[in-house]
Every structure is written in structure tokens, then in C-alpha cells.
Design a protein around this motif. Structure first.
Motif, mmCIF file in Angstrom:
data_model
loop_
_atom_site.group_PDB
_atom_site.id
_atom_site.type_symbol
_atom_site.label_atom_id
_atom_site.label_comp_id
_atom_site.label_asym_id
_atom_site.label_seq_id
_atom_site.Cartn_x
_atom_site.Cartn_y
_atom_site.Cartn_z
ATOM 1 N N TYR A 54 0.851 -1.185 0.000
ATOM 2 C CA TYR A 54 0.000 0.000 0.000
ATOM 3 C C TYR A 54 0.887 1.236 0.000
ATOM 4 O O TYR A 54 1.661 1.457 0.935
ATOM 5 C CB TYR A 54 -0.929 -0.010 1.217
ATOM 6 C CG TYR A 54 -1.945 -1.123 1.157
ATOM 7 C CD1 TYR A 54 -3.216 -0.906 0.640
ATOM 8 C CD2 TYR A 54 -1.623 -2.407 1.601
ATOM 9 C CE1 TYR A 54 -4.147 -1.927 0.570
ATOM 10 C CE2 TYR A 54 -2.554 -3.442 1.532
ATOM 11 C CZ TYR A 54 -3.803 -3.195 1.015
ATOM 12 O OH TYR A 54 -4.726 -4.218 0.941
ATOM 13 N N CYS A 61 -4.140 10.868 -6.688
ATOM 14 C CA CYS A 61 -4.900 9.604 -6.614
ATOM 15 C C CYS A 61 -5.627 9.304 -7.920
ATOM 16 O O CYS A 61 -6.735 8.739 -7.924
ATOM 17 C CB CYS A 61 -5.900 9.627 -5.460
ATOM 18 S SG CYS A 61 -5.136 9.510 -3.840
ATOM 19 N N LEU A 64 -5.243 4.197 -9.035
ATOM 20 C CA LEU A 64 -5.658 3.517 -7.801
ATOM 21 C C LEU A 64 -4.902 2.216 -7.555
ATOM 22 O O LEU A 64 -4.827 1.754 -6.415
ATOM 23 C CB LEU A 64 -7.160 3.232 -7.850
ATOM 24 C CG LEU A 64 -8.067 4.454 -7.975
ATOM 25 C CD1 LEU A 64 -9.528 4.027 -7.945
ATOM 26 C CD2 LEU A 64 -7.783 5.460 -6.875
ATOM 27 N N GLU A 97 -3.272 2.083 -3.940
ATOM 28 C CA GLU A 97 -3.200 3.431 -3.387
ATOM 29 C C GLU A 97 -3.578 3.395 -1.909
ATOM 30 O O GLU A 97 -4.668 2.956 -1.545
ATOM 31 C CB GLU A 97 -4.156 4.349 -4.168
ATOM 32 C CG GLU A 97 -4.352 5.723 -3.574
ATOM 33 C CD GLU A 97 -3.053 6.480 -3.353
ATOM 34 O OE1 GLU A 97 -2.861 6.961 -2.224
ATOM 35 O OE2 GLU A 97 -2.241 6.581 -4.297
ATOM 36 N N LEU A 100 -6.861 4.472 -0.135
ATOM 37 C CA LEU A 100 -8.065 3.647 -0.232
ATOM 38 C C LEU A 100 -8.278 2.783 1.007
ATOM 39 O O LEU A 100 -9.343 2.193 1.178
ATOM 40 C CB LEU A 100 -7.991 2.733 -1.454
ATOM 41 C CG LEU A 100 -8.134 3.385 -2.823
ATOM 42 C CD1 LEU A 100 -7.987 2.326 -3.908
ATOM 43 C CD2 LEU A 100 -9.460 4.097 -2.963
ATOM 44 N N ASN A 105 -13.586 3.466 2.177
ATOM 45 C CA ASN A 105 -13.237 3.049 0.825
ATOM 46 C C ASN A 105 -12.922 1.555 0.738
ATOM 47 O O ASN A 105 -12.262 1.127 -0.204
ATOM 48 C CB ASN A 105 -12.023 3.854 0.328
ATOM 49 C CG ASN A 105 -12.394 5.276 -0.032
ATOM 50 O OD1 ASN A 105 -13.450 5.517 -0.582
ATOM 51 N ND2 ASN A 105 -11.544 6.206 0.300
ATOM 52 N N ARG A 108 -13.964 -0.070 -2.519
ATOM 53 C CA ARG A 108 -13.105 0.344 -3.634
ATOM 54 C C ARG A 108 -11.736 -0.309 -3.523
ATOM 55 O O ARG A 108 -11.133 -0.705 -4.520
ATOM 56 C CB ARG A 108 -12.957 1.868 -3.592
ATOM 57 C CG ARG A 108 -12.128 2.467 -4.704
ATOM 58 C CD ARG A 108 -12.901 2.493 -6.007
ATOM 59 N NE ARG A 108 -12.225 1.747 -7.037
ATOM 60 C CZ ARG A 108 -12.514 1.806 -8.326
ATOM 61 N NH1 ARG A 108 -13.486 2.574 -8.739
ATOM 62 N NH2 ARG A 108 -11.861 1.094 -9.204
ATOM 63 N N GLU A 109 -11.244 -0.465 -2.295
ATOM 64 C CA GLU A 109 -9.951 -1.124 -2.076
ATOM 65 C C GLU A 109 -10.005 -2.580 -2.517
ATOM 66 O O GLU A 109 -9.117 -3.057 -3.231
ATOM 67 C CB GLU A 109 -9.578 -1.032 -0.595
ATOM 68 C CG GLU A 109 -8.272 -1.710 -0.239
ATOM 69 C CD GLU A 109 -8.023 -1.744 1.258
ATOM 70 O OE1 GLU A 109 -7.016 -2.336 1.678
ATOM 71 O OE2 GLU A 109 -8.851 -1.198 2.018
ATOM 72 N N THR A 112 -10.079 -2.789 -6.247
ATOM 73 C CA THR A 112 -8.767 -2.514 -6.845
ATOM 74 C C THR A 112 -7.860 -3.731 -6.768
ATOM 75 O O THR A 112 -7.187 -4.085 -7.743
ATOM 76 C CB THR A 112 -8.106 -1.308 -6.149
ATOM 77 O OG1 THR A 112 -8.926 -0.143 -6.337
ATOM 78 C CG2 THR A 112 -6.718 -1.030 -6.710
ATOM 79 N N LYS A 145 -8.207 5.867 -12.355
ATOM 80 C CA LYS A 145 -9.539 5.960 -11.773
ATOM 81 C C LYS A 145 -10.584 6.161 -12.868
ATOM 82 O O LYS A 145 -11.643 5.549 -12.866
ATOM 83 C CB LYS A 145 -9.579 7.125 -10.784
ATOM 84 C CG LYS A 145 -10.884 7.277 -10.021
ATOM 85 C CD LYS A 145 -10.929 8.588 -9.250
ATOM 86 C CE LYS A 145 -9.778 8.736 -8.299
ATOM 87 N NZ LYS A 145 -9.857 9.998 -7.526
#
Length: 228
Positions: A54, A61, A64, A97, A100, A105, A108-109, A112, A145
């Protein structure tokens, strides 16, 4: 697996769920047996042999995630110095990123991480071939993104594939339908609640069950043609 001239797999929209099911059958078959949150980090590290790091990938950003396909240096952003830096990485490193990792998030993490795993599973030959042509830096797939609405280039197509297959891995079609039907039965018995509120409640629970964003769960309902 059939490839085009750019070494991009030929995957049609109607094949997305089949590709996701093949991925899960290979790495986590339990995910095809019951509705659940697919343990994507465990799959990446324990099943696929990837290392997750990470980091701050860029200043704004805009990127991602990143999958590294060859040993070498990668340009990242250093928040302390507010400058770009070069960092050495090994092939098989999956960068996410770090911003995230906040709880808000989490969906979204997870998306990704899954997106980058799809790149490793489906697009390795393309990037390994590119790495032979230019060894100055590690060959990596930097995932923005913002995506092209209608993919045309090779890079746009692999992003389209990774996005759609990742969603289908996190929310396997049959398991998602089973859970959605269960929730519809649960909430449709309630009196005096509008259809739109019921749909929102169902989407909330689907997002919680599969640990994805509410937006992703809503899109998946539409993609699978599930009416509420």
C-alpha cells in the motif's frame, strides 16, 4: 485463451461471468457455493503468490492500483517530500493506493485488489512481452480511476476486462442472484414501504454481504437483469 494482435485476450461481454467463475474455480471455489465476501487479499498472497504493498502512487490519486510484471524501478509519489520517487520492486507486486485503506473506501480497495489480480491472471503475456522491449523500468500496468466509456486501444480493453471480471469475481452471478432473491422475499413482506426504499435496503445488504460499494451492488443488479 485466444489473443488479438496486441496480445490482449478476446473476451466478449457475454463471457465475463464465465471468466470470473473460472478464476474462482481455480483460486477459491467456495465462492461459487454460497454468497460471501470473497477473501481477495488471501487469494492474491496465498493462492497467486503476489505481494501487496500500500503506497501513494501519484499526487492526485488518479491511479488507484498497479500490477508489476517485471523486476525494476517504479515511479511513485512521496507525500513527505511532495516529489516523485523511484522505488525498486519485484515482479508479482500488487500496488494499491494507500488512501483507499480508509474504512469508507473498503469496497473500492477490494475492487482494486481484484482488478489487479485479473491483470496478473489474464494480461501477463502482453506485459512480459513489452518488458523485453524496454528494460529501463519495471513493466507495470498503471490503472487509472477514470476509464474510457467505449474502449478502443489495447490498454483501454484490458482495463475494461479487468473492471468487469473483477466485479463478477466479487459478486459471482449465481450467488448474487440467490442473495438478491432471498432479500427480496425478506423485504417484500413489509407493509407500507415504497419500492424504491425496498430496493435501497436490498442494495445495502448486498453491498454488506459481498463487501463491495453500494454503487457496485446496484450496477451488478442491473447488469444481471435482476428486477426489484
Amino acid at each position: 485463451m485466444n489473443l488479438n494482435n496486441d496480445l490482449v485476450p478476446i473476451i466478449r461481454k457475454g463471457d465475463i461471468d464465465k471468466e470470473a467463475a473460472k478464476f474462482l474455480q481455480k483460486y477459491y471455489p467456495q465462492g461459487l457455493k454460497e454468497p460471501m465476501a470473497i477473501p481477495v487479499e488471501d487469494i492474491a498472497e496465498l493462492k497467486m503468490g503476489l505481494e501487496i504493498d500500500y503506497v501513494n502512487i501519484d499526487r492526485n490519486c488518479d491511479i488507484l492500483g498497479m500490477m508489476i510484471f517485471s523486476d525494476g524501478c517504479v515511479e511513485l509519489y512521496d507525500k513527505d517530500t511532495q516529489q516523485n520517487i523511484a522505488r525498486q520492486y519485484k515482479k508479482g507486486t500488487l500496488l494499491v493506493e494507500s488512501d483507499l485503506s480508509e474504512i469508507a473506501n473498503r469496497g473500492r480497495e477490494r475492487f482494486t485488489v481484484t482488478h489487479e489480480m485479473v491483470h496478473w491472471d489474464k494480461h501477463q503475456l502482453r506485459f512480459m512481452t513489452l518488458s523485453y522491449k524496454d528494460k529501463a523500468m519495471a513493466k507495470a500496468c498503471r490503472c487509472p480511476k477514470q476509464k474510457a466509456y467505449k474502449p478502443k486501444t489495447a490498454d483501454e480493453w484490458i482495463e475494461w476486462q479487468a473492471d468487469n471480471i473483477a466485479a463478477a469475481i466479487l459478486m459471482p452471478a449465481e450467488m448474487f442472484k440467490i442473495k438478491a432473491e432471498e432479500l427480496r422475499g425478506k423485504y417484500c413482506r413489509l407493509k407500507g414501504i415504497s419500492q424504491s426504499i425496498i430496493k435501497d435496503l436490498i442494495i445495502d445488504e448486498l453491498a454488506s454481504t459481498f463487501e463491495v460499494s453500494k454503487q457496485a451492488a446496484g450496477i451488478r443488479l442491473n447488469t444481471l437483469g435482476i428486477s426489484m
